[in-house]
Each structure stands twice: as C-alpha cells, then as structure tokens.
Design a protein around this motif. Sequence first.
Motif, PDB file in Angstrom:
ATOM      1  N   VAL A  42       0.863  -1.176   0.000  1.00 50.16           N
ATOM      2  CA  VAL A  42       0.000   0.000   0.000  1.00 50.16           C
ATOM      3  C   VAL A  42       0.904   1.232   0.000  1.00 50.16           C
ATOM      4  CG1 VAL A  42      -1.787   1.274   1.247  1.00 50.16           C
ATOM      5  CG2 VAL A  42      -1.776  -1.243   1.291  1.00 50.16           C
ATOM      6  N   PRO A  43       0.764   2.129  -0.984  1.00 51.20           N
ATOM      7  CA  PRO A  43       1.649   3.294  -1.065  1.00 51.20           C
ATOM      8  C   PRO A  43       1.664   4.093   0.234  1.00 51.20           C
ATOM      9  CG  PRO A  43       0.314   3.113  -3.044  1.00 51.20           C
ATOM     10  CD  PRO A  43      -0.225   2.108  -2.076  1.00 51.20           C
ATOM     11  N   THR A  44       2.817   4.642   0.546  1.00 49.23           N
ATOM     12  CA  THR A  44       2.974   5.423   1.763  1.00 49.23           C
ATOM     13  C   THR A  44       1.960   6.566   1.823  1.00 49.23           C
ATOM     14  OG1 THR A  44       5.334   4.913   1.825  1.00 49.23           O
ATOM     15  CG2 THR A  44       4.591   6.804   3.126  1.00 49.23           C
ATOM     16  N   ALA A  45       1.770   7.237   0.701  1.00 50.38           N
ATOM     17  CA  ALA A  45       0.825   8.359   0.667  1.00 50.38           C
ATOM     18  C   ALA A  45      -0.579   7.908   1.046  1.00 50.38           C
ATOM     19  CB  ALA A  45       0.819   8.999  -0.717  1.00 50.38           C
ATOM     20  N   SER A  46      -0.960   6.702   0.635  1.00 47.72           N
ATOM     21  CA  SER A  46      -2.284   6.178   0.977  1.00 47.72           C
ATOM     22  C   SER A  46      -2.377   5.854   2.460  1.00 47.72           C
ATOM     23  CB  SER A  46      -2.588   4.925   0.149  1.00 47.72           C
ATOM     24  OG  SER A  46      -2.651   5.231  -1.226  1.00 47.72           O
ATOM     25  N   LYS A  47      -1.297   5.315   3.031  1.00 46.38           N
ATOM     26  CA  LYS A  47      -1.283   5.027   4.468  1.00 46.38           C
ATOM     27  C   LYS A  47      -1.417   6.324   5.267  1.00 46.38           C
ATOM     28  CE  LYS A  47       1.644   0.940   4.016  1.00 46.38           C
ATOM     29  NZ  LYS A  47       3.038   0.461   4.031  1.00 46.38           N
ATOM     30  N   VAL A  48      -0.666   7.341   4.839  1.00 45.88           N
ATOM     31  CA  VAL A  48      -0.721   8.632   5.530  1.00 45.88           C
ATOM     32  C   VAL A  48      -2.121   9.224   5.441  1.00 45.88           C
ATOM     33  CG1 VAL A  48       0.115  11.014   5.461  1.00 45.88           C
ATOM     34  CG2 VAL A  48       1.733   9.116   5.238  1.00 45.88           C
TER      35      VAL A  48
END
Length: 325
Positions: A42-48
């Motif tokens: 899961v992309p970091t930006a999505s986690k954030v």
Amino acid sequence: MINSRVGIVHLSRSLSIKHSKESFRIVEVGPRDGLQNEKNFVPTASKVELINRLSNCGFKAIEATAYVSPKWIPQMADHEQVMAQIQRYPSTSYAVFVPNVAGLQNAMKSGKVDEIAVFCAASETFTKKNVNCTIEESLKRLKEVTELAQKNRLRIRGYISTVIGCPYDGKTDPKLVAKLAENLMNLGCYEISLGDTIGVGSVGSVNSLLDEVSKSVPLEKIAVHFHDTYGQALSNVLAAINKGIRTADSSVAGLGGCPYAKGATGNLASEDLVYMLNDVGFDTGIDLEQLVETGNWICTIMDRKNVSRSANALLSLKGVKCNTN
C-alpha cells in the motif's frame, strides 16, 4: 439463536449495562494490524491519508505502523515516512508496534513516537513460531523493551494474542492469560488488549476469560480485540461491556486477516462496532458517516473487499456501491 447484527444490538438492551451517554474508547488498528499482512504494498501516501482520515473521523487512539524488519513484514517498511508525514491531532495518540529493543531504538530515533505497543502470546507454539522463543523468554525480552521505554517516558500498551484459542495448541487456559496480563501490568503497560487471534471465541469463553483475568488485573485496564472468523466479534464485545470493559480494538472496513485461520475475515470492522455502540447509547466520539466513507475509500484504493456489513448497508441506502472485490 440470534444471527443478525440487528438482533445482537437489541439483545444488548437486556444486559446489565449501566450508562448514560457513557464514553467508549475505540482503538483503530487498521493502519497497522489491518495492513501488515496485505501482499500488495500500500503506497505510503495512501497510508498517511488513511491515518489522517481516521483522525478526522474522531478516533483518539490509532495504531499507525510497526517498527519491524522489512524482511519479515515488507508492508511496514515505510514506518519512518508514515510517522514523519501524518497530520497529528493533539487529542489523538499514534502508537507504533515494536517487537524488540532494536525496533524501539529505531522508533525513538525518529523523535515522532510517544506510545508503543508490545506483544506476547498465551501459547508456547504460537510464540515459538512468531518470535522463536518460549513465553518465559519472550517476557524477558519485553522487560528490556519496557524498561527502555519507561526511561524515555513512552506510554506502553500490551497485547496478548491467542487468549481464547491457538491454531497449534488448541484451547487456551484463562489462568495463563491472567498471569500474562499481570506480568504486562508489572512491566509498565497502562492497558492490556486481549486478542482472540483466530476468532474462535464466543460469549461463554469470553466470560470465562474475563472472570479469570479480573482476579489479577482490574478490568478498567483491559481492552478486547476480537476477530470475526465465526461472526462472534460484536456479541463478544457486548459480553466484555457487560463485565465493565469500555475499550475495544477494531479495524476500518474490517481490514486485516489472520494467516493462521482458514477463512478468517480478520478484525472486527470499526463501522460495525460504532454502529452498535451508537445504538446501545455509548458516546464513541466517532463520525460514522465519515468512517464509512473512509473505509470505502481505502478498499477502493487497495481493490479489496469491504467486509463491514454496516458500511455496505449505509452506502447502499445512499446508492453508493461498496467495493466487493
């Protein structure tokens, strides 16, 4: 026998629950426990964004990530970036999971961590397969972690896994869970979360567990963490509420899954928990509408099935299709 969520909610009215808009604390574990076993990164930006959205929903406790080796849990390899980029709400705690001293030291280096979560299991085989040591040895390792954490004024939350049953050792002795809970309290944990890792518990076994644990640890220091493998998670929370517990873990859209239980649906969905608690009369502080939107958003991003029944129902009423892949 009552099978529906609606039936369970109305059954709760006959329980000896005393409240008058009493508060109930939900620990949102989706960003860590819910994502850690996902095969596709899961992309970091999505986690954030997920954590930011959950904060905006009103959660006061969010498990943000884990400081673990990328070799063992690749999904958590971006823990530094996640903790550096999330928007922090002053009233929200962003805990990180640390398995050992090395993980704790890395977390402290970031300067972004003020609460950690530590783990043990009430099963010798499960412990050996997860951390390659006995339960007694795992407690010695935890002692090193908690002592260092306390020296650095970090809050510590403890987890006990396989509290009802183990995929290898079968049924768990509640006396062992009670002893472990007492040990974790003595190590400095402010709260102990009891995890039914494979979701085999029901009201009878949950009541027996909590009766035994209450002999060693005050139940106001206990939280519950149920998986919904057998569809018992909500009724198990009600059993815990009837014992006086006012904290439960859950995961947005039911994210997560136990690799040790065939067919396991994973964590109790936060949407389902909030829907039930609202109907019973508790104050969760969670905006259910925003939470449903958040769950549908992350499932769309991940192309993952949304297993929250409440989310599916509420979205359907709006004419919005829930992700069912």
